[in-house]
Scaffold this motif. Sequence first.
Motif, mmCIF file in Angstrom:
data_model
loop_
_atom_site.group_PDB
_atom_site.id
_atom_site.type_symbol
_atom_site.label_atom_id
_atom_site.label_comp_id
_atom_site.label_asym_id
_atom_site.label_seq_id
_atom_site.Cartn_x
_atom_site.Cartn_y
_atom_site.Cartn_z
ATOM 1 N N ALA A 162 0.824 -1.211 0.000
ATOM 2 C CA ALA A 162 0.000 0.000 0.000
ATOM 3 C C ALA A 162 0.863 1.268 0.000
ATOM 4 C CB ALA A 162 -0.933 -0.009 1.209
ATOM 5 N N GLU B 146 -2.530 -7.073 -7.572
ATOM 6 C CA GLU B 146 -3.878 -6.659 -7.974
ATOM 7 C C GLU B 146 -4.764 -6.462 -6.748
ATOM 8 O OE1 GLU B 146 -4.979 -9.756 -10.688
ATOM 9 O OE2 GLU B 146 -3.880 -8.842 -12.362
ATOM 10 N N GLN B 147 -4.685 -7.383 -5.781
ATOM 11 C CA GLN B 147 -5.487 -7.272 -4.561
ATOM 12 C C GLN B 147 -5.098 -6.036 -3.751
ATOM 13 O OE1 GLN B 147 -4.708 -11.083 -2.748
ATOM 14 N NE2 GLN B 147 -6.339 -12.109 -3.894
ATOM 15 N N GLY C 77 -4.055 -3.308 -5.064
ATOM 16 C CA GLY C 77 -4.321 -2.106 -5.855
ATOM 17 C C GLY C 77 -3.060 -1.404 -6.333
ATOM 18 N N THR C 78 -1.978 -2.157 -6.451
ATOM 19 C CA THR C 78 -0.702 -1.584 -6.891
ATOM 20 C C THR C 78 -0.849 -1.048 -8.309
ATOM 21 O OG1 THR C 78 0.507 -3.126 -5.486
ATOM 22 C CG2 THR C 78 1.739 -2.095 -7.282
ATOM 23 N N GLN C 79 -0.453 0.215 -8.485
ATOM 24 C CA GLN C 79 -0.607 0.878 -9.778
ATOM 25 C C GLN C 79 0.631 0.758 -10.665
ATOM 26 O OE1 GLN C 79 -3.569 2.342 -10.762
ATOM 27 N NE2 GLN C 79 -4.288 1.347 -8.900
#
Length: 194
Positions: free
Chosen positions: A89, A116-117, A119-121
Amino acid sequence: MKTIVVAQQKGGVGKTTLVINIALYFSQTGADVAIADADAQGSLTATADVLEGLRLVSIKDVLQGKVKADIIIIDTSPRNDKDLPAVLALADFVLIPVKPGYLDVLALKDTQTILEQAGTQKAGIVLNMVQHRNALTREVKELLQRFSIPVLTTQIFQRVAYTRSTMTNGVFGSDDVKAQAEIENLADEILENL
């Protein structure tokens, strides 16, 4: 402040060695760099005392926002442990080392799911421990195209300078200019993605 996380769900892919060398490179450019060890194995913590120019900070302090630095680089466990979601995060960029091998590519599926879980951009795959003129590397590069994570241009070749990194204060303490150029190129490519 920028946070770079080096993560991969397969062990033995060179995460700690990359953390050390990237951190030393950024430090030599004048950046205030902190490194943190989120791997219970503690390899980064064990080597930090013998490396000049690196400031080891606790992962707890990083997660609590107590560390001030231009760049924080975090080494992670090859397991999806309890701190990994919180570490991801914080990431401005996740570097994913992959050795040119089929099992390493298979392990990337788990890593991609975790990213993906979380939320890594921004993330990138770096081929690490590449052997010169090896057909397997070409085949693995083709397999990596199936993933949504981009493959970085820079490749890190299998060199003695990396194995000796903790004894020479990174590749920049060695006379291996090719290894030095690889780390410099990788660091620059990471900066372009931040």
